[in-house]
Design a protein around this motif. Structure first.
Motif, mmCIF file in Angstrom:
data_model
loop_
_atom_site.group_PDB
_atom_site.id
_atom_site.type_symbol
_atom_site.label_atom_id
_atom_site.label_comp_id
_atom_site.label_asym_id
_atom_site.label_seq_id
_atom_site.Cartn_x
_atom_site.Cartn_y
_atom_site.Cartn_z
ATOM 1 N N ARG A 4 67.877 48.587 39.368
ATOM 2 C CA ARG A 4 68.946 48.222 38.503
ATOM 3 C C ARG A 4 69.727 47.255 39.246
ATOM 4 N N SER A 43 76.420 35.987 36.238
ATOM 5 C CA SER A 43 75.744 35.121 35.469
ATOM 6 C C SER A 43 76.064 33.953 35.442
ATOM 7 N N SER A 92 75.992 40.366 34.720
ATOM 8 C CA SER A 92 74.898 40.760 33.859
ATOM 9 C C SER A 92 74.052 41.855 34.836
ATOM 10 N N THR A 93 73.504 42.817 34.094
ATOM 11 C CA THR A 93 72.834 43.899 34.625
ATOM 12 C C THR A 93 71.049 43.881 34.285
ATOM 13 N N TYR A 94 70.379 43.769 35.274
ATOM 14 C CA TYR A 94 68.983 43.839 34.891
ATOM 15 C C TYR A 94 68.371 45.060 35.276
ATOM 16 N N THR A 143 64.986 47.190 35.468
ATOM 17 C CA THR A 143 63.397 47.247 35.383
ATOM 18 C C THR A 143 62.938 48.664 35.468
ATOM 19 N N GLU A 187 61.829 45.178 31.102
ATOM 20 C CA GLU A 187 63.163 44.623 31.747
ATOM 21 C C GLU A 187 64.176 44.672 30.398
ATOM 22 N N GLN A 188 65.379 45.317 31.028
ATOM 23 C CA GLN A 188 66.386 45.301 29.860
ATOM 24 C C GLN A 188 67.700 44.538 30.409
ATOM 25 N N LEU A 189 68.028 43.768 29.867
ATOM 26 C CA LEU A 189 69.115 42.936 30.087
ATOM 27 C C LEU A 189 70.546 43.280 29.293
ATOM 28 N N SER A 206 74.735 42.407 29.370
ATOM 29 C CA SER A 206 75.764 41.258 29.933
ATOM 30 C C SER A 206 76.840 41.596 29.395
ATOM 31 N N HIS A 258 60.135 42.962 27.209
ATOM 32 C CA HIS A 258 61.381 43.163 27.187
ATOM 33 C C HIS A 258 61.934 44.067 26.389
#
Length: 394
Positions: free
Chosen positions: A53, A58, A68-70, A72, A90-92, A94, A122
């Protein structure tokens, strides 16, 4: 159920299946380009573990950077040819987005999108339809318990109507067929198949069927006329305009699409009114009440007056409820009532309610008159039979 009734019931089901099969083959001859979305594939999956995480500035903000939070994670595909396969996705999340989905966790049931252009998976959303299925199954079970055979038939009829919309009507629009004609065909099919399956082939169903068809034709003619008088364009919102950019050979007629939405939205209420009047008058006649044409027709109109009061509320409130977000948005940003009530999207919502109401209004005397004619003819035949029987026994 008598043998003839079984034959008619089975014949209705057979004709319905043939209509769906042949209609789909005709309607879907030309649709969107098959390879337009071929590079995108959706998969149902279940998250097995969170890998990382990471929060990153961004740089999308105007005054300051947005965070923004990525996320995995690993997931296992649960449906389709690749069922059981482990993949990484992956989840984005923001601050740029007004609303974000909640973060995935181990065990979450999700929808993944795979794009061959960047060969990655995604997060596309949480799987929610499973809960709708459970809710729907419970509802259908209660309908069968309460309605028994009639309840089961109602579910069968509803299934055929929904299939007609998705297998015939939608493909016909995408393939460039005439939307006006297709709409009327679907309406006639829905009315005839529903009443024959639920009620059967009798005078009650025939009366409701004819009255309903008359109401739908009235609504259709009125909507067609209002479309010409008001010079509608069909460009209601961004979603509607997006239809013009679909990769299809024949562009969708947005004005005809408004016609289809109004008529399909009204046919259910019109059918309800017609069936209520036909059924009520049949029960009155069977209970030894009025049996002449004038009396049956007058009773039907009186019953229709009572039904009309509640059905108008049902129809109009249903349209208001389905458009609540749009109404709030427009009212909030439009300070002139003259401009507000002349916007095409608002005009169309008024037309939905008014055209459907006119259709119901026309259905009441039509159904009452048809019931009076059919039910009184049966009574007259019975009286003549009794007269001849008495004469022959003397």
């Amino acid at each position: 159920m008598q043998r003839n009734d079984w034959l008619i019931y089975a014949g209705t089901l057979l004709v319905s299946v043939l209509f769906l099969f042949i209609g789909n083959r005709i309607a879907a001859r030309e649709t969107m380009e098959e390879d337009f979305f071929d590079h995108v594939t959706y998969y149902s999956a279940r998250v097995t573990q969170i890998i990382s995480r990471e929060e990153v500035a961004s740089g999308w903000g105007w005054d300051e950077d947005m965070l923004s939070t990525y996320i995995t994670f690993d997931a296992r595909i649960t449906r389709g040819e690749r069922r059981g396969e482990e993949i990484r996705a992956e989840q984005l999340l923001s601050e740029f987005f007004t609303v974000n989905e909640r973060e995935v966790t181990a065990g979450s049931r999700i929808l993944l999108v795979y794009d061959e252009m960047d060969t990655s998976y995604h997060f596309a959303g949480f799987l929610r339809f499973n809960f709708v299925i459970v809710f729907g199954v419970v509802f259908l079970a209660l309908v069968i318990v309460f309605g028994r055979k009639k309840g089961l038939n109602a579910i069968v009829a509803l299934g055929f109507t929904c299939l007609a919309v998705f297998l015939v009507f939608i493909p016909a629009i995408l393939s460039g067929r005439n939307i006006y004609i297709t709409t009327l065909i679907i309406c006639v099919y829905a009315i005839v198949s529903t009443l024959l399956i639920v009620i059967g082939a009798n005078k009650k169903a025939l009366s409701a069927m004819l009255g309903c068809l008359g109401g739908v034709l009235t609504a259709g003619l009125l909507m067609f006329l209002m479309d010409r008088i008001m010079h509608l364009t069909g460009a209601l919102d961004q979603e509607t305009m997006s239809l013009l950019f679909l990769p299809i050979e024949n562009p969708i007629d947005l004005r005809a699409l408004i016609f289809a939405g109004v008529i399909l939205g009204a046919v259910g209420a019109i059918m309800d009114v017609a069936m209520s009047i036909a059924s009520s008058l049949w029960e009155v006649r069977e209970a030894g009440g009025v049996a002449d044409f004038k009396g049956i027709t007058r009773s039907g109109i009186n019953i229709g007056k009572d039904i009309l009061g509640t059905m108008l509320n049902t129809l109009i409130l249903a349209y208001i409820g389905s458009s609540m977000t749009l109404i709030l948005l427009i009212v909030a940003y439009t300070h002139s009532f003259t401009a507000l009530f002349n916007m095409e999207m608002i005009i169309v919502e008024f037309l939905r309610a008014l055209v459907g109401s006119f259709g119901m209004l026309a259905t009441i005397p039509l159904t009452a008159g048809i019931c009076g004619w059919l039910y009184s003819r049966a009574e007259e035949r019975n009286e003549w039979d009794d007269y001849f029987n008495r004469s022959s026994s003397r």
